[in-house]
Design a protein around this motif. Structure first.
Motif, short mmCIF file in Angstrom:
data_model
loop_
_atom_site.label_atom_id
_atom_site.label_comp_id
_atom_site.label_asym_id
_atom_site.label_seq_id
_atom_site.Cartn_x
_atom_site.Cartn_y
_atom_site.Cartn_z
N PRO A 53 32.28 -53.68 -38.53
CA PRO A 53 32.29 -55.12 -38.28
C PRO A 53 31.08 -55.59 -37.47
O PRO A 53 30.72 -56.77 -37.55
N SER A 54 30.45 -54.69 -36.74
CA SER A 54 29.28 -55.09 -35.94
C SER A 54 27.97 -55.00 -36.73
O SER A 54 26.93 -55.38 -36.21
N ASP A 55 28.01 -54.45 -37.92
CA ASP A 55 26.78 -54.36 -38.72
C ASP A 55 27.13 -54.61 -40.19
O ASP A 55 27.33 -53.69 -40.96
N LEU A 56 27.18 -55.89 -40.50
CA LEU A 56 27.64 -56.26 -41.85
C LEU A 56 26.62 -55.92 -42.92
O LEU A 56 26.93 -55.99 -44.11
N ASP A 57 25.41 -55.57 -42.51
CA ASP A 57 24.38 -55.22 -43.49
C ASP A 57 24.20 -53.71 -43.65
O ASP A 57 23.31 -53.27 -44.35
N TRP A 58 25.01 -52.97 -43.00
CA TRP A 58 24.94 -51.50 -43.12
C TRP A 58 24.82 -51.11 -44.59
O TRP A 58 25.71 -51.40 -45.39
N VAL A 59 23.74 -50.45 -44.89
CA VAL A 59 23.42 -50.20 -46.30
C VAL A 59 24.49 -49.35 -46.99
O VAL A 59 24.74 -49.49 -48.19
N ALA A 60 25.12 -48.49 -46.22
CA ALA A 60 26.06 -47.54 -46.83
C ALA A 60 27.51 -48.01 -46.76
O ALA A 60 28.43 -47.25 -47.07
N SER A 131 28.50 -51.60 -58.43
CA SER A 131 28.59 -50.16 -58.61
C SER A 131 27.34 -49.62 -59.31
O SER A 131 26.80 -48.58 -58.93
N MET A 132 26.88 -50.38 -60.31
CA MET A 132 25.65 -49.97 -60.99
C MET A 132 24.48 -50.00 -60.00
O MET A 132 23.63 -49.09 -59.99
N ALA A 133 24.44 -51.03 -59.19
CA ALA A 133 23.36 -51.15 -58.20
C ALA A 133 23.37 -49.97 -57.24
O ALA A 133 22.31 -49.46 -56.85
N SER A 134 24.59 -49.54 -56.87
CA SER A 134 24.65 -48.43 -55.90
C SER A 134 24.11 -47.14 -56.53
O SER A 134 23.48 -46.34 -55.85
N ARG A 135 24.33 -46.98 -57.82
CA ARG A 135 23.81 -45.76 -58.46
C ARG A 135 22.29 -45.83 -58.62
O ARG A 135 21.58 -44.84 -58.43
N ARG A 136 21.82 -47.02 -58.96
CA ARG A 136 20.36 -47.19 -59.06
C ARG A 136 19.71 -47.00 -57.68
O ARG A 136 18.65 -46.38 -57.57
N GLU A 137 20.36 -47.50 -56.66
CA GLU A 137 19.89 -47.32 -55.29
C GLU A 137 19.78 -45.83 -54.96
O GLU A 137 18.75 -45.36 -54.45
N HIS A 138 20.84 -45.12 -55.26
CA HIS A 138 20.82 -43.67 -55.06
C HIS A 138 19.64 -43.05 -55.82
O HIS A 138 18.91 -42.21 -55.27
N ASP A 144 17.53 -36.58 -55.72
CA ASP A 144 17.73 -35.13 -55.79
C ASP A 144 19.06 -34.70 -55.19
O ASP A 144 19.50 -33.57 -55.39
N THR A 145 19.68 -35.60 -54.48
CA THR A 145 21.00 -35.30 -53.92
C THR A 145 22.06 -35.69 -54.95
O THR A 145 21.95 -36.74 -55.58
N PRO A 146 23.07 -34.84 -55.14
CA PRO A 146 24.10 -35.22 -56.12
C PRO A 146 24.79 -36.53 -55.73
O PRO A 146 24.93 -36.83 -54.53
N LEU A 147 25.20 -37.25 -56.73
CA LEU A 147 25.94 -38.50 -56.50
C LEU A 147 27.16 -38.20 -55.64
O LEU A 147 27.88 -37.23 -55.91
N GLY A 148 27.37 -39.00 -54.63
CA GLY A 148 28.53 -38.81 -53.76
C GLY A 148 28.18 -38.05 -52.49
O GLY A 148 28.98 -38.00 -51.56
N LYS A 149 27.00 -37.46 -52.46
CA LYS A 149 26.62 -36.63 -51.31
C LYS A 149 25.49 -37.27 -50.50
O LYS A 149 25.03 -36.68 -49.51
N SER A 150 25.02 -38.40 -50.91
CA SER A 150 23.87 -39.03 -50.26
C SER A 150 24.33 -40.00 -49.19
O SER A 150 25.41 -40.59 -49.29
N PRO A 151 23.52 -40.19 -48.16
CA PRO A 151 23.87 -41.23 -47.17
C PRO A 151 23.94 -42.63 -47.78
O PRO A 151 24.48 -43.54 -47.15
N PHE A 152 23.41 -42.81 -48.96
CA PHE A 152 23.46 -44.13 -49.59
C PHE A 152 24.77 -44.39 -50.32
O PHE A 152 25.09 -45.52 -50.64
N LYS A 315 27.90 -41.89 -36.80
CA LYS A 315 28.05 -40.58 -37.42
C LYS A 315 27.16 -40.44 -38.66
O LYS A 315 26.65 -39.36 -38.98
N TRP A 316 26.98 -41.57 -39.31
CA TRP A 316 26.18 -41.60 -40.54
C TRP A 316 24.68 -41.56 -40.25
O TRP A 316 23.90 -41.03 -41.02
N GLN A 317 24.30 -42.14 -39.13
CA GLN A 317 22.88 -42.36 -38.84
C GLN A 317 22.04 -41.08 -38.95
O GLN A 317 20.98 -41.11 -39.58
N PRO A 318 22.51 -39.96 -38.39
CA PRO A 318 21.70 -38.73 -38.51
C PRO A 318 21.47 -38.30 -39.95
O PRO A 318 20.40 -37.81 -40.29
#
Lengths: 680, 680
Positions: A53-60, A131-138, A144-152, A315-318
């Protein structure tokens, strides 16, 4: 569930009571689904979604789309309880002037609202785009990271209603979602069997679950709106299926627990009435005499989400930092795209065209522009509703966005590809483009024939309402389409699209104006609420003209050919008719009559110019004016005044060669000169 | 099949060769499906359908809808071979100026074309309407005879393409068709797996058969376009299932037997090329050097359809006569409806309203009109896209159209009922209304919020192109909609709809103008190509005014309040803003300034008046003019000239009470007076 406390139950009941109170206070609205969906929405916001709630633009962050926008309280009450910025006074001012809680959720108006919804079907369809945008973003940042394993990576959650399920736009979008195997899309279908005309049985007998299975979705069913365990289990199952979008049909009782109105159409769209609201409070152990009761302990409990959200992001930041360190070039791209900046000197890549009487079709020029800037602007991607070759929407060499098994002889697909294939589904294309634009950080475009902008209009309007920076490529923009005839020839579409507030229409006159138009569009769409633009392009060749001007195009209109001698008449034209204006001017100048040609690719942009510039281009002292555009005259009268004359077409076209049609329907220099003479 | 002769095979091959020749000659078009569908179309026209080339209006004829309108040759070549009026010269002039064979089939242009198609999805969706119309027809004229046994009963055949299947409008319409159990609807889905972007796999992976089963359709599959036996068997099976619409998926090879182009996107939308056309001819045993070859024996064979058709109708006539004899009252109704006459004195039933400052909403008045004339006009029927109570589209006491098991607590359905329930499916509603109107002999209407006319636009435009006499009831016609906010408040819709050629928009000012508008609409729609009309109605109450005039409404605009003294300024207003104009006039008259109020419910109708009348209402000598309408000004500039001023809204609305919005957005007498002063 094991971690569910009495406080959670009390929070859910608080939602119900607040929903009933808020609608009762304003006297109208939709209490029923906000009440029955309280456990679901609460579970999603408090127990499931990764957001801060404190970072509504959090990319992930996980995205939440309330496709059932009429149930705006479902969202507002979570934003209130979860500490996203709404307070009880905002809930109390539901649906009133100036409040943060309008009748339907509005993006850019209320923090935490990811998308404007209300017109049914749009939210779910745009969620497919997200959802399509998130995959293109990835794919852009972390391929090179499998889908579902990336910080994005993240999920897109949707709550959809019977209306969303019945609307054709979601049928289109859901079929695309199946083809695209969108594993991170999780849609709750609020199967309450009630719509405004009461029991949906009167108009709906299909097997929705089977239909979604036919689309290739993973379909589950949860019995009962109170069934939080069932909801959580279904989400877990949905997440396990990574190559299919998920539909979770949840059988709820609308208006629960309102004793007499639950399970009726009345609970859908009307206030419950004072007595019924009091009964609800009694049933839920609230004081029936009090309004907008929120136990501070409940709020304390639910607002712990703020802390949990911050921790989640911490937790995600690193993970993100590790990615950044390992991918310095991609991080640069990420930073640029996050700011929606364009790369330096990108426009140097734009093609330019020598003056040429034969010229080329502006749709072709547009295709060349896209190919020319493809490498500079990886954020730009798009496609067509099955008219790629006609719309010239494919960047040369770009592969297609889709699972590899979607590949065909003609197209090579991969999950992070760039060319979009919407199929013959214009409306879903529109909604998906909006979803991509809202999701960020890429820039989407989509094409079809200009006539079929009609099919997309629901989505185009909503993009305009929420000022989503989408680009529509609308080709075959007049009777110049030719032989396909009146069903395919736009006549009123330019007018009808210009009518939409917040949408800009640009209709370049030639190849160079097309390149300038793309430049102006991409530069204007410099922020996340810069609004949609449609570019209207010819099927037929048009001459490449002398004197076209990038600055003039960016201003919407400019003097393309100055008068010689005293200015007697002004021709104002767009697109393929600018050449007609130039010929007409020549005829008049040959007779010694001073005539000017104003090329006006965008009335919308021109209207935004300062008065001095407008006066410079269209001096108010010159009342003799002729507009020339192969469409209806409606948008032109404003600029024609009492003495101007339009050269226009006020009826449907016909099936014949383009040249024949322009001649038969009076788009000739002779006709334009005649109009000028009448105007003078 | 046993009765299939060598002549039939030759006729089918002739179709293929003519299709290739015709497209090759004009240089563009769609040869592929006309070739691959030749056996299917030939079988339908020559072996299956009950129709009579000599009587195209035969009430009991089977209807054929080419939803795949781009394959217009599929239809034209049957109309040629079957003797419906087309000759070889018409095939030769495909897609050229003035020909009877335009790029897409056009109703009213080419005899035997039941509906204009081309914009994908519309044909199949309108066919659902035709099927519904046929059941209502049965119910009106022959309700005591079981369905399928009446002289009125017939089948609706459709050929649909991948595009039709992918478009959302057909998803909506097909769901309705399932709910409605339309047993006489037989749809062939040309499953050739090719669209313009080549192999449909790139954008389509769903299980279409399963999807249609989910809708409640009877689904069959035929392997191979040449499989005439399979086609005939499937039709027989389809006819046996009388309580489900039928989808017959037929796997064809597009462009068959073109050696290099079949089964490619190229065969879909481009000429094959001279060499390939020659190869096709060789393969089919035609002379590769000759063009448009039709063996006279083939034509003689296929034109026997004329005789067979006449015999079929002759055989049917006694059944019809027996019905007529047994049903003299119904026969009278049949005769009246066939001529599209209105009953004498029907308009006496229209309600009229006393002048009243409180007044009522025009949507309410509209509902009262419908109820009042229900008994007089059994041909009038309609409903809403799930907004019946809001749109006031239900005639009191009318039952619902649907199988009895569609009944709910609120609605009693029977197969011949009168109230239509479209569900939340505006686009299909539009297409279905067109299908009903084209089918005849009833008069359909359908309602939704004006904003959602956007969703219907594809269908509304096509209704306008083919001048189908449909009535759209669009309520909640401005920011007066109030709290639902900008997503639901029409701003640009009046302008955008007026932009559509051939569509009339009427926006009555009060309850009486609403009754007059209905009268004018029903009288204007006196023939089968009188075109669609949309009536725009308020959500909110508006005062019932003094001086409203039925003749003035029918003319589109009239002087509602004369000036006192010299005429200085004219207010032109529509709908809920007429009251504002009247107040503004009063303010000016109180200051001694002569001001006139023109009520202009229909700009479209007003524009059709003679110049004298227009001059009388809006004297050209009076340049001071103010338009007042709660929408964009775009349509008004034409009437405002250089000095007029619009009172309009050029941006989206907001969520608040209607009265607040009218005040905040400047629809007040003060603002109108100010505009008048600027204009003077």
């Amino acid at each position: 569930p094991p971690d569910w406390t009495e406080m959670d139950t009390k929070a859910v009941n608080t939602i119900r009571v607040l929903a009933a109170d808020a609608v009762q206070k304003v006297g109208n609205g939709h209490p029923g689904t906000a009440m029955s969906l309280a456990p679901l929405a609460y579970t999603l916001f408090q127990k499931v979604m990764r957001h801060n709630p404190s970072d509504l633009d959090w990319v992930a962050r996980d995205r939440f789309v309330l496709s059932a926008g009429h149930s705006s309280l479902t969202l507002y009450l979570q934003l209130f309880l979860g500490g996203f910025g709404l307070e009880i006074k905002d809930i109390e001012s539901l649906r009133t002037w100036g409040s943060l809680t309008p009748g339907h959720p509005e993006h850019h108006h209320t923090a935490g609202v990811e998308i404007t919804t209300g017109p049914l079907g749009q939210g779910l369809s745009s969620a497919v785009g997200m959802s399509m945008a998130s995959r293109r973003e990835h794919g852009l940042f972390d391929p090179d990271t499998p889908l579902g394993k990336s910080p994005f990576d993240h999920y897109i959650y949707v709550i959809a209603s019977d209306g969303d399920i019945e609307e054709g736009v979601t049928a289109e979008a859901s079929s695309i979602a199946g083809r695209q195997q969108l594993g991170n899309l999780i849609v709750f279908y609020d199967d309450n069997a009630i719509s405004i005309e009461d029991d949906t049985n009167i108009a709906l007998s299909e097997d929705v679950a089977k239909r979604y299975e036919a689309y290739g979705w993973h379909v589950q069913r949860v019995e009962g709106g109170e069934n939080v365990v069932g909801i959580l289990d279904a989400i877990e199952e949905a997440k396990k299926v990574t190559d299919k979008p998920s539909l979770i049909a949840i059988r709820t009782i609308i208006g629960y627990p309102a004793p007499t109105k639950m399970n009726t159409g009345k609970a859908h769209g009307s206030a419950l009435g004072d007595d019924e609201v009091a009964e609800v409070k009694k049933i839920l152990d609230f004081d029936p005499e009090k309004f907008f009761q929120v136990d501070p302990k409940v709020l304390e409990h639910t607002r712990k989400l703020v802390q949990r959200g911050e921790e989640a992001e911490k937790k995600w930041q690193p993970e993100f930092d590790a990615w950044a360190k390992a991918n310095p070039e991609r991080k640069k791209l990420y930073d640029r795209l996050s700011k929606r900046d364009l790369p330096e000197n990108w426009a140097d890549k734009l093609p330019s065209y020598p003056v040429d009487a034969k010229g080329l079709a502006t749709r072709k020029a547009s295709g060349e522009v896209l190919t020319a800037i493809a490498d500079e602007l990886p954020e730009l991607w798009g496609g067509s509703a099955d008219l790629a070759e006609s719309n010239n929407t494919t960047m040369e060499g770009a592969n297609s966005f889709g699972p590899t098994e979607a590949s065909t002889k003609q197209w090579e697909a991969n999950p992070y590809g760039r060319t979009l294939h919407f199929g013959i589904r214009e409306h879903a294309m529109g909604a998906i483009l909006s979803g991509i634009a809202l999701h960020g950080p890429t820039r989407p475009y989509g094409g079809t024939f200009l006539t079929f902008s009609d099919y997309m209009r629901g989505a185009v309007r909503l993009a305009s309402v929420m000022q989503a920076p989408v680009i529509y490529v609308w080709t075959h923009d007049s009777i110049g389409l030719g032989e396909d005839g009146p069903t395919h020839q736009p006549i009123e579409q330019l007018a009808a699209l210009r009518a939409i507030p917040g949408l800009s229409i640009v209709r370049p006159a030639d190849a160079n104006e097309t390149a300038y138009a793309w430049k102006a569009i991409l530069e204007r769409q410099h922020d996340w609420f810069s609004g949609p633009v449609g570019i209207a392009l010819t099927r037929q060749n048009v001459p490449t003209l002398e004197g076209t001007d990038p600055v003039g195009v960016a201003r919407g209109g400019y003097v393309l050919a100055e008068e010689e001698g005293e200015l007697k008449v002004i021709f104002i034209a767009t697109g393929s008719e600018v050449q007609v204006a130039l010929e007409a001017r020549k005829q008049l100048q040959d007779k010694g009559i001073g005539a000017r040609v104003v090329s006006m690719p965008s009335l919308d942009w021109f209207e935004q110019q300062d008065a001095d510039y407008i006066e410079e281009v269209l001096p108010s002292s010159v009342a003799a004016r002729v507009s020339i555009e192969a469409g209806i005259a409606q948008p032109w009268y404003r600029w024609l005044g009492s003495f101007g004359r339009p050269v226009s077409i006020e009826h449907y076209g016909a099936s014949a060669a383009a040249a024949v049609l322009f001649e038969e329907f009076g788009f000739t220099a002779d006709v334009a000169v005649q109009a000028a003479e009448q105007s003078m």
